[in-house]
Design a protein around this motif. Sequence first.
Motif, PDB file in Angstrom:
ATOM      1  N   SER A 115       1.217 -46.640  13.942  1.00 15.86           N
ATOM      2  CA  SER A 115       0.919 -45.666  14.994  1.00 15.86           C
ATOM      3  C   SER A 115      -0.559 -45.663  15.365  1.00 15.86           C
ATOM      4  CB  SER A 115       1.337 -44.267  14.542  1.00 15.86           C
ATOM      5  OG  SER A 115       0.629 -43.885  13.367  1.00 15.86           O
ATOM      6  N   SER A 129       1.612 -43.678  10.686  1.00 12.44           N
ATOM      7  CA  SER A 129       3.052 -43.920  10.537  1.00 12.44           C
ATOM      8  C   SER A 129       3.355 -45.401  10.729  1.00 12.44           C
ATOM      9  CB  SER A 129       3.843 -43.101  11.561  1.00 12.44           C
ATOM     10  OG  SER A 129       3.648 -41.714  11.356  1.00 12.44           O
ATOM     11  N   TYR A 131       6.407 -48.301  11.609  1.00 17.74           N
ATOM     12  CA  TYR A 131       7.685 -48.432  12.292  1.00 17.74           C
ATOM     13  C   TYR A 131       8.110 -49.902  12.281  1.00 17.74           C
ATOM     14  CZ  TYR A 131       6.153 -43.941  14.249  1.00 17.74           C
ATOM     15  OH  TYR A 131       5.701 -42.657  14.409  1.00 17.74           O
ATOM     16  N   GLU A 158       7.184 -41.615   4.442  1.00 22.81           N
ATOM     17  CA  GLU A 158       6.458 -40.604   5.202  1.00 22.81           C
ATOM     18  C   GLU A 158       5.096 -41.155   5.589  1.00 22.81           C
ATOM     19  OE1 GLU A 158       6.037 -37.226   2.698  1.00 22.81           O
ATOM     20  OE2 GLU A 158       4.779 -38.242   1.222  1.00 22.81           O
ATOM     21  N   PRO A 159       4.432 -40.539   6.591  1.00 23.53           N
ATOM     22  CA  PRO A 159       3.131 -41.043   7.039  1.00 23.53           C
ATOM     23  C   PRO A 159       2.127 -41.152   5.899  1.00 23.53           C
ATOM     24  CG  PRO A 159       3.978 -39.435   8.593  1.00 23.53           C
ATOM     25  CD  PRO A 159       4.909 -39.402   7.400  1.00 23.53           C
TER      26      PRO A 159
END
Length: 326
Positions: A115, A129, A131, A158-159
């Motif tokens: 992110s 984050s 992905y 989790e982040p």
Amino acid sequence: MESDYIQSFDVVKEVKSIEVDSLVILSYDSSKEIEVEILPIEAARGKNLIIQSVSPTIATISRDTMKIDADGKISVTIFGELPGNAAFNFAVEGTNISATTLVKVVDKIEEPYSSVASGTAVYYGTKVSLYCSTEDVTIYYTLDGSCPCGDNALVYVEPIVIDNAMTIKAFAVSADGIESEIVEFEYTLKPYVVILTAENGVVLGGGEYDYGTEITITAVANEGYEFVKWSDDNTDNPRKLVVTQNITLAAEFMFKEEQTNIESVENDKCVVYYENGVIRVNNGGKEYYVYDAVGKLVYSGTKISIVLPRGVYMIVVGDEVEKVVI
């Protein structure tokens, strides 16, 4: 007496088996190395292994004939060309011994992405984050510089909080065990900025600081002026701060002889007056009390000068009650 007749024969060992994985799964546009072992070693070494691809548009190898090494083994690299199913047949030249490996070529597992772009300087506590555009994969990562394929790998759930200069290494794995390429995301901490301003004086202690640094700021008045307060109404000078965010403060000074906007009350015990945003009580160091317009106690103590928001206040000095309007 007749002599005994002895005839000798050379025993030729024969290849008995080809040992190879029965199933290989890889993504297209990738490769995977497998090991083929031919037994017994004595019968295999130096012979040729013939490899035939059943579906060359799906999966290929670099060579279809390879010489077996002294240990009876050959390393074969399979290349995934297109998604689908294929097979390779292995046979030792001059024998009827063979084996088959099924190959499943699946869609490519995309690399994880972040992110926050790699190489970014971020503030302490920033959350990053991870992905993956490929569905139903598990992302593994490390923060210590080691490979996320090793024992130190963490499963991403989790982040990730950036609390120091950090390198995140990550890759994605499908349910079939297909792995993406490993990617790295590097982050550094951005310093916080303390901006101090003033008129009729100078301020010391501004600059760039790391999160959690304790600093001291000081307001120094020009000749003929005196410090009143900071722009957040704090009157400490020097003043200690712990840097956890960007800070902007202005020091406010007033001319010592300036007596404007003064409301004063004098009696034989003390002098109370309001001057340029400051209530001054000359009470010989004795305790006094300040109440707001609704009767709430807002200050008690012996300070000579106090700073209060605009409003109506009652100052109780001993038996005397004085009204001050700011």
